[in-house]
Design a protein around this motif. Structure first.
Motif, short mmCIF file in Angstrom:
data_model
loop_
_atom_site.label_atom_id
_atom_site.label_comp_id
_atom_site.label_asym_id
_atom_site.label_seq_id
_atom_site.Cartn_x
_atom_site.Cartn_y
_atom_site.Cartn_z
N THR A 111 0.83 -1.20 0.00
CA THR A 111 0.00 0.00 0.00
C THR A 111 0.87 1.25 0.00
O THR A 111 0.60 2.21 -0.72
CB THR A 111 -0.92 0.00 1.23
OG1 THR A 111 -1.79 -1.13 1.16
CG2 THR A 111 -1.75 1.27 1.31
N LEU A 112 1.91 1.23 0.83
CA LEU A 112 2.82 2.36 0.90
C LEU A 112 3.49 2.59 -0.46
O LEU A 112 3.62 3.73 -0.91
CB LEU A 112 3.86 2.12 1.99
CG LEU A 112 4.83 3.25 2.34
CD1 LEU A 112 5.25 3.17 3.81
CD2 LEU A 112 6.08 3.18 1.47
N ALA A 113 3.91 1.52 -1.10
CA ALA A 113 4.57 1.65 -2.40
C ALA A 113 3.63 2.28 -3.43
O ALA A 113 4.05 3.11 -4.25
CB ALA A 113 5.05 0.29 -2.89
N GLN A 114 2.35 1.90 -3.40
CA GLN A 114 1.38 2.48 -4.32
C GLN A 114 1.18 3.97 -4.06
O GLN A 114 0.92 4.75 -4.98
CB GLN A 114 0.04 1.75 -4.20
CG GLN A 114 0.06 0.33 -4.75
CD GLN A 114 -1.26 -0.38 -4.58
OE1 GLN A 114 -2.16 0.09 -3.88
NE2 GLN A 114 -1.40 -1.53 -5.23
N ALA A 115 1.32 4.39 -2.80
CA ALA A 115 1.19 5.81 -2.45
C ALA A 115 2.39 6.63 -2.90
O ALA A 115 2.30 7.84 -3.01
CB ALA A 115 1.00 5.95 -0.94
#
Length: 408
Positions: A63-67
């Motif tokens: 999720t962090l990487a997508q952000a």
């Protein structure tokens, strides 16, 4: 300011009440377990539960990487691995160009976003918080765990912040919350996309007589309150209260809450271990079905999970008396020095004799477990951690010897 993630999807913008809307975007935020067993994976542990914890960390990492943040503020703590007893700062910003986190033989390096770190440091000090800073800190497993399972091989830079949680006097939840608000104000006007990880918690009593009796009901109350976006009762607790229920690591969560504001948290994983409540709670980004949160649904746990506070002073993690410094120093060396650790695993009597400790300290080292060490004045964290790493070293040496014997 142009960022390398200009094409990233826009997350919901979050601001702390009273902050300007021009502040840096907080694009992802979570509070997460960092237990050393997630790294060492001892055979006697409930490995399926450890897997669920690490799976949740990896899921938040995706999720962090997508952000696509420009930097990740990692709010961790010191298990007497970084500063030791020569200095015990309350809050510390790491402003070196790189940082290294380690646990036994495992190490990871990450680039530090020094521009953000130094700017926030200066502004927060001007805002009334006397932060320490370090250009040479070696971080412990509170940072290595999120580095490995959340950030992985990502090259996104980090901003490491340490909170003192185990060496009284420690800050109050409200002071940590206010620090988070000050960090939010310091980020105002910057153009970066920021992710936040609060590394710590939940209930556990490492190295104490309550090691095998964490307060899981209190954990579930914290999860309930964060899901409802209610934080006041948690912020109003005292450091002594946290010590009583084994929750001092929630201080890192309090800093995060000050940064993100009253944002409800979504539980990714909670594992009820025999010695630890392992939780992962995501605050940002919010899922589409969380746009409107309704409080009061379902049967709620009573305040504090039904716990009634009785302590007026620290019970489990007390001020380490200066007279026990030689013992604590030796235990610290066992944790951070691989050579000494291996020597102790091979020949404990020789290692104890070479240390030149007082007889009562030497005798405590000869006894199994960590109770005798704590009774002799060892800090519980050092007592437990030193026993754990020596056992892991002994297992590794035995496996190596077995393999060598098979080859011969």
């Amino acid at each position: 300011m142009t960022t390398p993630y200009a094409d990233a999807p826009e997350p919901s913008r979050t601001t702390t009440p009273g902050q300007e809307d021009t502040m840096a975007e907080i694009v992802a935020a979570a509070a997460a377990v960092h237990a050393p067993q997630l790294l060492s994976r001892p055979k006697h542990e409930e490995l399926d539960k450890l897997d669920r914890s690490t799976d949740a960390l990896v899921a938040f990492g995706a999720t962090l990487a997508q952000a696509r943040p420009d930097a990740v503020l990692v709010i961790g703590l010191d298990h007497l691995e970084t500063f030791w007893l020569e200095a015990v700062p309350t809050f510390t910003m790491v402003i070196s160009q790189e940082c290294e986190a380690h646990y036994m033989e495992r190490r990871m390096r990450k680039r530090v976003h020094t521009d953000i770190a130094v700017d926030v440091l200066k502004k927060v000090i001007s805002d009334g918080f006397d932060l320490t800073y370090s250009q040479e800190a070696t971080l412990g497993h509170a940072f290595l765990t999120p580095f490995r399972y959340v950030l992985g091989e990502s090259d996104v830079p980090v901003v490491p912040l340490l909170v003192n949680t185990y060496l009284p006097p420690i800050p109050s939840p409200r002071r940590c919350y206010e620090l988070g608000k000050a960090i939010g104000r310091a980020l105002a006007g910057r153009g970066e996309r920021i992710a936040v990880i609060a590394s710590g918690g939940m209930s556990h009593f490492p190295g104490t007589a309550r090691y095998m009796a964490p307060n899981h009901d209190f954990d579930r109350w914290v999860i309930q309150e964060t899901a409802a976006g209610r934080f006041q009762d948690l912020i109003d607790l005292t450091p002594v209260n946290l010590d009583e229920v084994g929750e001092s690591e929630l201080l890192t969560w309090c800093v995060l809450l000050g940064i993100v504001g009253d944002v409800p948290g979504r539980l990714l994983s909670y594992q009820e271990m025999s010695h630890h409540g392992q939780g992962v709670v995501q605050f940002l980004p919010r899922a589409a079905d969380e746009a409107r949160h309704e409080e009061g649904t379902g049967t709620e746990l009573p305040r504090y999970g039904g716990h009634e506070f009785t302590s007026e002073d620290f019970i489990y993690y007390t001020f380490p008396e200066p007279e026990a410094l030689p013992l604590n120093r030796f235990l610290h060396r066992l944790i951070v020095e691989e050579g000494l650790r291996d020597d102790f695993a091979r020949a404990p009597e020789e290692a104890i004799a070479a240390a030149g400790l007082a007889p009562r300290f030497a005798e405590a080292l000869r006894k199994p477990g960590f109770d005798a060490l704590v009774e002799a004045g060892a800090h519980p964290l050092l007592a437990l951690s030193s026993r754990q790493v020596v056992q892991l070293a002994a297992d590794r040496l035995a496996e190596a010897a077995g393999g060598a014997g098979a080859e011969a």
